[in-house]
Each structure stands twice: as structure tokens, then as C-alpha cells.
Motif scaffolding. Structure first.
Motif, PDB file in Angstrom:
ATOM      1  N   GLN A 144       0.803  -1.228   0.000  1.00 14.44           N
ATOM      2  CA  GLN A 144       0.000   0.000   0.000  1.00 14.44           C
ATOM      3  C   GLN A 144       0.832   1.273   0.000  1.00 14.44           C
ATOM      4  OE1 GLN A 144      -4.230  -0.500   1.734  1.00 14.44           O
ATOM      5  NE2 GLN A 144      -2.851  -1.115   3.384  1.00 14.44           N
ATOM      6  N   SER A 150      -8.629  -0.246  -1.427  1.00 12.81           N
ATOM      7  CA  SER A 150      -9.861   0.383  -0.963  1.00 12.81           C
ATOM      8  C   SER A 150     -10.306  -0.276   0.331  1.00 12.81           C
ATOM      9  CB  SER A 150     -10.964   0.245  -2.017  1.00 12.81           C
ATOM     10  OG  SER A 150     -11.391  -1.116  -2.103  1.00 12.81           O
ATOM     11  N   LEU A 151     -11.182   0.390   1.042  1.00 12.26           N
ATOM     12  CA  LEU A 151     -11.687  -0.153   2.304  1.00 12.26           C
ATOM     13  C   LEU A 151     -12.346  -1.509   2.078  1.00 12.26           C
ATOM     14  CD1 LEU A 151     -12.218   0.427   5.346  1.00 12.26           C
ATOM     15  CD2 LEU A 151     -14.428   1.368   4.656  1.00 12.26           C
ATOM     16  N   LEU A 154      -9.820  -4.257   1.505  1.00  7.57           N
ATOM     17  CA  LEU A 154      -9.137  -4.662   2.737  1.00  7.57           C
ATOM     18  C   LEU A 154     -10.026  -5.551   3.594  1.00  7.57           C
ATOM     19  CD1 LEU A 154      -6.331  -4.117   3.848  1.00  7.57           C
ATOM     20  CD2 LEU A 154      -7.305  -2.281   5.232  1.00  7.57           C
ATOM     21  N   TRP A 155     -11.300  -5.193   3.722  1.00  7.02           N
ATOM     22  CA  TRP A 155     -12.212  -6.011   4.531  1.00  7.02           C
ATOM     23  C   TRP A 155     -12.476  -7.366   3.878  1.00  7.02           C
ATOM     24  CZ3 TRP A 155     -10.880  -3.949   8.449  1.00  7.02           C
ATOM     25  CH2 TRP A 155     -11.349  -2.776   9.030  1.00  7.02           C
ATOM     26  N   GLU A 207      -7.741  -3.062  10.847  1.00  9.61           N
ATOM     27  CA  GLU A 207      -8.057  -1.644  11.084  1.00  9.61           C
ATOM     28  C   GLU A 207      -6.824  -0.748  10.976  1.00  9.61           C
ATOM     29  OE1 GLU A 207     -10.859   1.026  14.010  1.00  9.61           O
ATOM     30  OE2 GLU A 207      -9.685  -0.594  14.920  1.00  9.61           O
ATOM     31  N   VAL A 210      -5.888   0.225   7.287  1.00  9.58           N
ATOM     32  CA  VAL A 210      -6.721   1.074   6.436  1.00  9.58           C
ATOM     33  C   VAL A 210      -5.885   2.306   6.060  1.00  9.58           C
ATOM     34  CG1 VAL A 210      -8.790   2.507   6.325  1.00  9.58           C
ATOM     35  CG2 VAL A 210      -8.871   0.281   7.473  1.00  9.58           C
ATOM     36  N   GLU A 213      -6.622   5.566   7.895  1.00  8.86           N
ATOM     37  CA  GLU A 213      -6.914   5.479   9.334  1.00  8.86           C
ATOM     38  C   GLU A 213      -6.094   6.484  10.138  1.00  8.86           C
ATOM     39  OE1 GLU A 213      -8.849   3.918  12.765  1.00  8.86           O
ATOM     40  OE2 GLU A 213      -9.280   3.787  10.608  1.00  8.86           O
ATOM     41  N   ASP A 233     -16.070   2.569  12.126  1.00 13.75           N
ATOM     42  CA  ASP A 233     -16.307   2.009  10.794  1.00 13.75           C
ATOM     43  C   ASP A 233     -17.359   2.808  10.027  1.00 13.75           C
ATOM     44  OD1 ASP A 233     -15.248   0.013   9.114  1.00 13.75           O
ATOM     45  OD2 ASP A 233     -17.071  -1.183   9.288  1.00 13.75           O
ATOM     46  N   ARG A 236     -15.413   5.403   8.326  1.00 10.90           N
ATOM     47  CA  ARG A 236     -14.642   4.858   7.204  1.00 10.90           C
ATOM     48  C   ARG A 236     -15.549   4.565   6.011  1.00 10.90           C
ATOM     49  NH1 ARG A 236     -11.660   2.242  11.674  1.00 10.90           N
ATOM     50  NH2 ARG A 236     -13.199   0.548  11.670  1.00 10.90           N
ATOM     51  N   SER A 240     -15.445   6.058   2.176  1.00 10.01           N
ATOM     52  CA  SER A 240     -15.427   5.170   1.013  1.00 10.01           C
ATOM     53  C   SER A 240     -16.521   5.549   0.012  1.00 10.01           C
ATOM     54  CB  SER A 240     -15.607   3.716   1.469  1.00 10.01           C
ATOM     55  OG  SER A 240     -15.619   2.840   0.379  1.00 10.01           O
ATOM     56  N   GLU A 250      -9.712   6.965  -1.774  1.00  9.67           N
ATOM     57  CA  GLU A 250     -10.091   7.202  -0.368  1.00  9.67           C
ATOM     58  C   GLU A 250      -9.012   7.932   0.412  1.00  9.67           C
ATOM     59  OE1 GLU A 250     -12.719   3.088  -0.332  1.00  9.67           O
ATOM     60  OE2 GLU A 250     -10.931   3.240   0.907  1.00  9.67           O
TER      61      GLU A 250
END
Length: 250
Positions: A144, A150-151, A154-155, A207, A210, A213, A233, A236, A240, A250
Motif C-alpha cells: 500500500q 480500498s476499504l 481490505l475487509w 483496522e 486502512v 486510518e 467504521d 470509514r 469510502s 479514499e
């Protein structure tokens, strides 16, 4: 074995090098084929679990949990984890609609796939399928540095890892059942890795990774940092959504 038993390895350089080789596709045309390949992997994982259980019943009537001699470690671990194999396949199947909406890249072989799957495969390869939280963190930070995920990517990373591991398990299973030591060792490593990622506290680990973050945590009143995970979240997710409607990331 758990992550504390594995020597820490800094994978920052590997993550950054892999990032440099990635080119995002503005108009991917291989989404349909990616979806087909993923569904084939899911179906094959279910079939492997069923085949393994049939082998236990026919060759070892004493049962799945019984102690047996001369069973290779990879096959033994597979026999002990057919439920994990099925649950991983089901998680991938349920997340497929999300995977196909994520940014796509084209590999050197010409295959198009979700970028996050390539990241997962590269991490596993760089770490030689030995799971460690430090390896996860350093590889993703390296990647990164130049290509922020992107969020949603990542999730979705845990699902991408499960898909990459299912592909490796399926690639090695036939050789392991044919008593090939190298395939059995690779199968054992992949299954152990699958066990460990299923026990990882993913919100806690992801987390801090991110990309924006740290910016949110610069809140002068320190209110953001004092919120619970769910409240943070919401912030966040809002960022997004705004980024999705703008020319900036983002």
C-alpha cells in the motif's frame, strides 16, 4: 502451532515489489471467467471434503478421529479438517458478489482476477505459507505504500486468503493422496494456514492497515480514537462512499 511459533519475517520489500507489477483494469472483460473459476474451486473443495470422508469410511472403519499409523501429515490434517474446508468454501461462495465488484488486474498469464486475490496469493507465496501477523502487516504496508487498497478490498482480504488457500489445497491434494511427499508437505502447510487465519481477529488486525486510518486519528479532540470499532467504521464507510463518487481515491 500458532503465529507466535513462526519466526517473524519482514515482507515489506516483497509487498512493494508486487505492487509495482500490478496494473488496474478500467474495463475488465474477464469477470465472468473469474466467477466461473471461483465457483469451480468452491465445488471442488466440497467434492474433496466428501471424497476424504469416503476414504475414511472405506479404508479406516474405526472412524475419522481414530489414531492411525503411516498416514502422511497432510492427509491426516485434511481428514481432521473437512468441516473447515467446507466452511471456507461456503465463505468464498457467499462473498463472490463482493469479489467481482472489486478492482481487477491482469496477471502475466493473461488471467483477470480481483486484485485482492492476487495480493493474498503473493503474501502466501512470500511467506511460504507460514502464517504470521507480522508478515501480514509488513506485506500489506509495503504493497500500500504505492497502491492503497480500498476499504472494501481490505475487509475482503480474509476471503481472498481463503480462496487462495483453497486453490493451493486442491492443487496439492491429488499428489498427496498419491504419496508424493512434496505435495503432502504443501497440503499440510496450506491446511495449517487455513486453520490459523480462521482464528485471526481480523477487525483488530486490519483496522490499522486502512490507508486513511492515521488521518482520521489526527482528530484534535481525539474523539475518533475513543470510539468503538463499529462507530469508527461508520466514518470509514462514509469516506469510502464519498470517494466512489469523486475522481480521488479514499
Amino acid at each position: 502451532m500458532n503465529s507466535t511459533d513462526i519466526p517473524e519475517k519482514d515482507l515489506t520489500v516483497q509487498g512493494r515489489a508486487f505492487s509495482a507489477r500490478q496494473t488496474l483494469l478500467k474495463l475488465p472483460i474477464g469477470i465472468g471467467k473469474f466467477k466461473e473459476r471461483t465457483l469451480f474451486t468452491v465445488a471442488s473443495a466440497f467434492a474433496l471434503a466428501r471424497y476424504t470422508e469416503e476414504q475414511i469410511r472405506t479404508q479406516h472403519p474405526q472412524g475419522q478421529g481414530a489414531k492411525r499409523e503411516n498416514v502422511p501429515p497432510g492427509i491426516q490434517r485434511l481428514e481432521e479438517n473437512t468441516r473447515l474446508l467446507r466452511s471456507s468454501a461456503l465463505d468464498v461462495q457467499n462473498a463472490l458478489r463482493t469479489l467481482v465488484k472489486l478492482p481487477f488486474v491482469r496477471s502475466v498469464t493473461g488471467h483477470e482476477s480481483a486484485r485482492i486475490l492476487g495480493v493474498a496469493q503473493a503474501l502466501l507465496s512470500a511467506s511460504e505459507y507460514r502464517w504470521s501477523l507480522s508478515g501480514l502487516s509488513t506485506f500489506l504496508k509495503g504493497f500500500q505504500a504505492d497502491s492503497p487498497l480500498s476499504l472494501e478490498e481490505l475487509w475482503t482480504f480474509p476471503i481472498a486468503l481463503k480462496l487462495a488457500l483453497l486453490e493451493e489445497i486442491l492443487a496439492q491434494a491429488a499428489g498427496a493422496f498419491s504419496n508424493l511427499p512434496a505435495s503432502d508437505a504443501a497440503l499440510n502447510a496450506s491446511l495449517l494456514c487455513t486453520q490459523e487465519i480462521s482464528l485471526t481477529d481480523w477487525p483488530k488486525q486490519l483496522e490499522p492497515l486502512v490507508p486513511f486510518e492515521d488521518i482520521l486519528r489526527q482528530d484534535p479532540s481525539n474523539t475518533y480514537a475513543g470510539m468503538d470499532f463499529e462507530s469508527r467504521d461508520l466514518y470509514r464507510i462514509s469516506i469510502s462512499k464519498i470517494a466512489a463518487r469523486s475522481p480521488m481515491n479514499e
